[in-house]
Design a protein around this motif. Structure first.
Motif, PDB file in Angstrom:
ATOM      1  N   SER A 110       0.861  -1.186   0.000  1.00 52.37           N
ATOM      2  CA  SER A 110       0.000   0.000   0.000  1.00 52.37           C
ATOM      3  C   SER A 110       0.896   1.235   0.000  1.00 52.37           C
ATOM      4  O   SER A 110       2.110   1.126   0.157  1.00 52.37           O
ATOM      5  CB  SER A 110      -0.887  -0.015   1.247  1.00 52.37           C
ATOM      6  OG  SER A 110      -0.075  -0.131   2.386  1.00 52.37           O
ATOM      7  N   ARG A 167       2.169   2.097   5.111  1.00 54.52           N
ATOM      8  CA  ARG A 167       1.653   1.050   5.991  1.00 54.52           C
ATOM      9  C   ARG A 167       2.161   1.288   7.403  1.00 54.52           C
ATOM     10  O   ARG A 167       3.331   1.645   7.625  1.00 54.52           O
ATOM     11  CB  ARG A 167       2.094  -0.327   5.497  1.00 54.52           C
ATOM     12  CG  ARG A 167       1.444  -1.443   6.273  1.00 54.52           C
ATOM     13  CD  ARG A 167       1.459  -2.770   5.527  1.00 54.52           C
ATOM     14  NE  ARG A 167       0.588  -3.707   6.201  1.00 54.52           N
ATOM     15  CZ  ARG A 167       0.948  -4.369   7.312  1.00 54.52           C
ATOM     16  NH1 ARG A 167       2.146  -4.219   7.812  1.00 54.52           N
ATOM     17  NH2 ARG A 167       0.081  -5.175   7.901  1.00 54.52           N
ATOM     18  N   ASP A 221      -5.559  -4.010   8.536  1.00 52.55           N
ATOM     19  CA  ASP A 221      -4.992  -5.285   8.100  1.00 52.55           C
ATOM     20  C   ASP A 221      -5.085  -6.256   9.255  1.00 52.55           C
ATOM     21  O   ASP A 221      -4.669  -5.937  10.377  1.00 52.55           O
ATOM     22  CB  ASP A 221      -3.516  -5.116   7.733  1.00 52.55           C
ATOM     23  CG  ASP A 221      -3.348  -4.365   6.426  1.00 52.55           C
ATOM     24  OD1 ASP A 221      -4.240  -4.504   5.565  1.00 52.55           O
ATOM     25  OD2 ASP A 221      -2.341  -3.656   6.278  1.00 52.55           O
ATOM     26  N   SER A 227      -3.263  -0.167   6.466  1.00 47.52           N
ATOM     27  CA  SER A 227      -2.801   0.213   5.135  1.00 47.52           C
ATOM     28  C   SER A 227      -3.470   1.512   4.743  1.00 47.52           C
ATOM     29  O   SER A 227      -4.677   1.668   4.901  1.00 47.52           O
ATOM     30  CB  SER A 227      -3.180  -0.864   4.118  1.00 47.52           C
ATOM     31  OG  SER A 227      -2.344  -1.970   4.279  1.00 47.52           O
ATOM     32  N   GLN A 265       8.537  -0.442   2.171  1.00 43.41           N
ATOM     33  CA  GLN A 265       7.989  -1.794   2.366  1.00 43.41           C
ATOM     34  C   GLN A 265       8.627  -2.763   1.392  1.00 43.41           C
ATOM     35  O   GLN A 265       9.030  -3.871   1.727  1.00 43.41           O
ATOM     36  CB  GLN A 265       6.475  -1.812   2.113  1.00 43.41           C
ATOM     37  CG  GLN A 265       5.650  -1.043   3.110  1.00 43.41           C
ATOM     38  CD  GLN A 265       4.211  -0.940   2.612  1.00 43.41           C
ATOM     39  OE1 GLN A 265       3.580  -1.956   2.345  1.00 43.41           O
ATOM     40  NE2 GLN A 265       3.713   0.268   2.457  1.00 43.41           N
TER      41      GLN A 265
END
Lengths: 317, 858
Positions: free
Chosen positions: B53, B56, B97, B217, B252
């Protein structure tokens, strides 16, 4: 090709003293346009206990004849006997065994396996067969060829003449029905060559062996009991008790071209190009060999140096 | 000269065939490894890029612990955080999440839906997102409790359809769901099995509370850069932000790629390493080929020299031939490498990782490496023969000599071999005597390398004595054929030595690895016998923690006596000597002595398991300045500090997890820092008077719904460990297989070229009565002698290496030494078979030679 095959075959077979014979032997190579006739209807018989020289210019088919008689090569037509056994039509395995057990070989060069000692080379055919050599015979052969002090040597440690003597010993060691020597002196100096020829002579006279030698050297042929002359795949002449001079003379005649030579009836021997049709033009050493003393008729080691006692022993072999 | 070289190259192309094949195989393996690792890397990069995303927020994780999170609960963030984040300027959307990675999900028959018996599933909350790796393809997404969506690959594999029931064995407890939809991967399936739940159901089922999530996210509004959004979110959370890791898409991607990258690069280096062994073996083959070609062409080269070619030109012509061979081999090898990579990708598909063969990545460095390896190896291998070719005298044209080469003295080799060998032996002895693992490891590597070089250099010297001995039985058994076979093998010691050396390299590695593996297995066996007192151990084959329900069920099984739980926790230790060590510590219930036997150098079980105390391996303690009573500072993965007091020192490493330091503590001590969690093993004793076999059957029946755990007794446990060691060894043997295949090609090559070289001899032998069968047997015997010679060298060297490796392992507590005789026997028998196999074609060819043509052969 010849029409009188049957007669000759019978005639040749008549003497049980025949070591090898061929009838209407034809050998061709290649097909069609490229077809080459190496042997063109040859009839021949090799007397047992005799020293026969096969002569001819290169390309005359003399080596091919020897290969066919020795079971090294297949024939295109005709029949070949080795002793009483017909070898035409035998398969590779049968031919291999035949060569191993009944034929001895000497080649011009590269006769010995470099990894084996002289003695191992000598007994090689028997070792391959898994048979024990006849020690007494072996000793006789080795002493005849004067190799006693060379047995542990490798071929690379031997002179050319010595190597050929080892090859000769190997050919003799298994007491074969027939020894084929293909230009055995071709690579040797004249002294060593003479020595080898004398040993072959000795093998016939002293040890009772049968030798067929292919050569183009008249001096070599002079050691034989009988000389066959090949040209263009046919036996064009035959001579008993050849001498260097007589052979040379004959060669010069044929060297001008076998065709031209054909009509010439030289030296009383059967000169016909179709030697087969001629029943017995020569004094026939085959038939009266018994009456003749086994001593060499030509220059030779007259008193067989080593085994003077043995001449008749191998006779029946 | 160039024309002569090219003519010669094409005239001898048949004789170069096997050399070319060796180059092709080596290059193909290198290229295949590189393409494969590039492709997996690229595929995962894409996967991470498409599924990450914009920003995060995840729980803070200070270090990546070996073995994952251990027994601790999954780290979470408060669900309420979402609302706060959603209000930040520039946030277009924020999703909760909820995702658990290692969760066992079973079907109606209690079979796990993961790709393999132990592979777990990822269970996650479903929300529609452009970053989702899947797309709903049939049915519908889960809308409430009791509903689930499964990925198509898993559904197909297990034959699960919409309407079927699944059991999710989650930490808070097992719950059942009905499949309402199937989703298909839109990206590469990384080998996972995915189960989606509705968000609230996921929170409750997986985390036990709707107030928690595993992360948030965030989607950025159009035009807002990720990094800007990240800093805005950080600012909005204020001081609380320290509890979280906030990462942009790029961050990420990077951290995920790094995580995977470690694994991928280990895989890559391993494959390239083994490719290197194959390349090395190929060198022997090429050296032999060129040496033999030059020996056979001595007269030809002599003629060139006589006609006025100078040494350099002769040398250059040989090297040019090598160059042509190398370019050809590298080009074909490159193509074959692509094919190999495709095969690897397909093979991975069977294990659940579905890469797309259309996505193969062929980077230009791969191409460069292919040509460097192919051309370089051939060139280097041809260098010595080329120098020798340059030394051919013009007189050679005239000589009617037989092939030379065998006669040159081996004195230089003897001297070099002994010197290098002595250095190598010294290194290995040093390794065996060393007390420090790092030093011993370095000496081991050095010793292995030097002894290998020594044996390769001195190999030809060993040919005569060893083969004389080996061949002693051949003559009585096979007569003249046996004698000639043996003598032929002895004929050119350099050639035989190099041919056998190629085989030796692979087999020495096999032998060394097998000794190390067998020793490790024997050590573990001994440790298990010595330390494991429990009747049974209930655990996962991958030693991962499992649901607490398992422990409850074990306790409730009739006939169960003492039950001791084990938990594991990753720790970063800050040691008194200033070093930091990341390890995994174990925690046990108080009754530990009933299930384990530990020898203490100081203190005892009670002292080690007392609150706030730990037991430490004595050797580790000594090295890092710890004593009984010392304070041990540590950090948990979440960043939470912990402080322990050393209560006891163990005399050996045989207690609990055999991780570095052997740190273990009482369950109560762990609970202070990790209040809830899962057990990683449960040790069970039968109650007095209960037949253990009966108990085992009962336990297995009770645990049927939990396929992730097995009931192991001591023998099973040993088998589990030795099975894992054997699995690793098999993988390594498989990778060595290529080197061995190339070595076998080398034997074929040597024999084939020897047959050509000895054509006249073969003709002579056939003329004097050697049958085809005998001829074939002669060549087979030569081949077997060479192969067995190589195997013996390899075994000898490998056993020495293995013994030295065992000394290094002994420093890590694996003290047993074992020689796997079955492997040794298999190598010897295998080498005989290899010899027979290698002789197949050359023998056939020799036996088909025409006798007359062979005699007349130049």
């Amino acid at each position: 090709m010849s029409t009188s095959v049957a007669d000759t075959a019978k005639g040749a077979a008549g003497g049980h003293e025949t070591a090898a014979r061929a009838v209407s032997l034809v050998k061709t190579y290649g097909m069609g346009e490229a077809r080459v006739v190496a042997l063109d209807g040859v009839d021949v018989s090799i007397g047992r206990g005799r020293f026969t020289a096969v002569m001819g210019p290169s390309g005359s088919g003399k080596s091919t004849l020897m290969h066919c008689l020795a079971g090294l090569d297949t024939v295109s037509a005709g029949r070949v006997w080795l002793g009483e056994r017909e070898i035409t039509g035998l398969n590779d395995r049968q031919l291999t065994r035949l060569r191993r057990d009944h034929v001895g070989f000497m080649f011009q060069s590269f006769n010995l396996l470099p990894t084996l000692t002289a003695e191992e080379n000598i007994t090689l055919p028997m070792d391959i067969a898994g048979r024990k050599p006849d020690r007494e015979w072996l000793r006789e052969v080795i002493s005849t060829l004067r190799l006693g002090d060379r047995l542990r040597h490798r071929p690379s440690q031997l002179s050319g003449g010595q190597q050929q003597r080892v090859a000769c010993a190997r050919a003799l060691a298994a007491r074969p029905d027939l020894i084929f020597a293909d230009e055995p002196t071709g690579n040797l100096d004249s002294r060593s060559g003479l020595e080898v020829l004398q040993f072959l002579r000795e093998a016939v006279d002293g040890l009772g062996q049968t030798v067929v030698m292919v050569t183009h050297d008249p001096n070599a042929a002079a050691h034989a009991d009988r000389a066959l002359y090949l040209a263009d795949g046919r036996i064009v002449d035959e001579m008993a008790r050849p001498t260097a001079e007589s052979v040379l003379e004959r060669m010069q005649i044929f060297a001008t071209g076998p065709k031209a030579a054909q009509p010439l009836p030289a030296t009383g021997a059967g000169p016909s190009p179709n030697a087969d049709s001629n029943p017995a033009p020569d004094p026939d050493p085959d038939s009266d060999s018994d009456s003749e003393p086994p001593t060499a008729p030509r220059p030779a080691t007259d008193p067989p140096t080593g085994p003077a006692s043995s001449p008749d022993a191998p006779r029946n072999g | 000269m160039l024309r002569a070289t090219l003519r010669s190259f094409f005239a001898h192309k048949g004789r170069l065939l096997l050399s070319a094949l060796a180059v092709v195989l080596s290059v193909a393996f290198v290229v295949g490894s590189l393409i494969f690792s590039d492709t997996t890397g690229a595929t995962f990069d894409r996967l991470f890029a498409s599924t990450a995303s914009d920003v995060r927020i995840a729980p803070r994780q200070d270090f990546d612990a070996p073995g994952g999170i251990g027994s601790a609960e999954t780290p979470t963030v408060p669900a309420a955080l979402r609302a706060r984040v959603a209000g930040v300027e520039g946030v277009a959307g924020a999703h909760l999440d909820v995702s658990l990675n290692r969760t066992t999900v079973t079907d109606a028959r209690n079979q796990p839906v993961g790709p393999t018996q132990n592979a777990s599933s990822i269970v996650a909350a479903w929300y529609p997102s452009e970053h989702s790796p899947v797309q709903v393809t049939s049915g519908r997404p889960p809308r409430g409790a009791g509903e689930a969506m499964l990925d198509r690959d898993s559904a197909d594999r297990k034959g699960i359809r919409i309407g079927d029931t699944l059991h999710v064995i989650a930490p808070p407890g097992t719950f059942s769901v009905r499949v309402v939809g199937i989703a298909t991967f839109t990206t590469t399936n990384p080998g996972a099995s995915l189960v989606f739940l509705e968000t609230r159901a996921a929170q409750r089922g997986l985390l036990g509370s709707t107030a928690k999530a595993t992360g948030i996210s965030v989607d950025a509004a159009p035009g807002v850069p990720d990094s800007v959004l990240k800093s805005r979110i950080g600012a909005a959370l204020g001081s609380g932000a320290a509890a979280y890791d906030i990462r942009t898409r790029d961050e990420q991607k990077k951290s995920q790629a790094e995580e995977l990258g470690d694994f991928l690069s280990i895989l890559k280096y391993m494959m390239v390493g083994f490719a290197g062994v194959a390349v090395l073996v190929g060198v022997f083959l090429i050296v032999n080929t060129f040496s033999m070609l030059i020996a056979q062409r001595t007269r030809e080269l002599g003629l060139l020299r006589a006609l006025g070619a100078d040494r350099r030109q002769v040398r250059r012509s040989v090297l040019l031939e090598a160059l042509l061979l190398g370019v050809f081999g590298a080009t074909v090898g490159l193509a074959a490498g692509v094919g190999l990579a495709v095969l690897l990708v397909v093979a991975l598909g069977w294990f659940g990782l579905r890469l797309n063969t259309a996505d193969l990545v062929l980077n230009w460095p791969t191409v460069v490496v292919a040509y460097i390896v192919g051309v370089g190896v051939t060139f280097v291998a041809a260098l010595l023969p080329a120098l020798r070719a340059g030394r051919v005298s013009p007189m050679a044209a005239l000589a009617d000599a037989e092939v030379p080469g065998a006669g040159r003295p081996l004195r230089d080799r003897a001297i070099a071999g002994s010197l290098v060998g002595a250095a190598g032996a010294a290194a290995l002895v040093g390794c065996a005597l060393s007390t420090r693992t790092a030093l011993a490891g370095t000496l081991l590597a050095l010793g292995v390398l030097l002894t290998l070089v020594a044996v390769v250099v001195a190999g030809p010297l060993l040919v005569r004595p060893v083969i004389r001995l080996l061949g002693r039985g051949l003559e009585p058994a096979f007569g003249a054929v046996g004698r000639m076979g043996r003598r032929n093998a002895l004929r050119n010691p350099r050639r035989t030595g190099a041919t056998a050396a190629a085989l030796m390299v692979g087999l020495a590695l096999v032998a060394g690895l097998s000794v190390a593996g067998a020793s490790a297995a024997a050590s573990v066996d001994r440790q298990i016998d010595r330390t494991l007192g429990a009747d049974f151990v209930v655990q996962n084959t991958s030693f991962a923690p499992f649901s607490g329900e398992v422990t409850d069920r074990v306790r409730a099984t009739p006939g169960v006596g003492t039950v001791v739980r084990q938990r594991i926790v990753p720790l970063r230790l800050h040691l008194p000597d200033g070093r930091t060590v990341t390890t995994v510590a174990g925690a046990f219930d108080r009754d530990f002595d009933a299930v384990g036997k530990v020898t203490y150098a100081a203190g005892g079980t009670a002292a080690a398991l007392a609150p706030g105390r730990v037991g430490v391996q004595e050797k580790f303690a000594r090295e890092h300045g710890l004593r009984v009573g010392s304070t041990l500072d540590a950090v948990l993965p979440s960043g939470r500090p912990a402080r322990f007091t050393v209560g006891a020192l163990t005399a050996d490493s045989g207690s609990g997890p055999a991780a570095q330091g052997g740190v273990f503590m009482g369950m109560a001590t762990l609970a202070k820092y990790v209040p809830r969690g899962q057990d990683s093993a449960v040790y069970v004793n039968a109650a007095d008077g209960v037949d253990p076999q009966r108990l085992r059957a009962d336990l297995e029946r009770t645990l049927k719904p939990f396929p992730q755990v097995q009931v192991n007794d001591r023998a099973d446990y040993k088998q589990l460990v030795s099975g894992q060691i054997q699995g690793l060894l098999n993988l390594l043997y498989g990778l060595l297989g290529l080197a061995i295949v190339i070595a076998v090609l080398g034997v074929v090559n040597t024999l084939a070229l020897s047959v050509v070289e000895r054509t006249r001899e073969i003709g002579l032998l056939r003329a004097v009565g050697l049958s085809r069968k005998q001829l074939r047997r002669m060549i087979r015997l030569e081949s077997v002698v060479i192969a067995v010679f190589g195997a013996l060298l390899g075994l000898g060297l490998g056993l020495v290496w293995g013994a030295a490796t065992q000394r290094v392992l002994a420093l890590e507590g694996l003290t047993a030494f074992a020689i796997p005789w079955s492997t040794v026997a298999a190598v010897v028998i295998g080498s005989v078979l290899v010899g027979l196999l290698a002789a197949l074609l050359p023998a056939l060819r020799a036996s088909r030679l025409n006798v007359l043509a062979a005699i007349a052969h130049e």
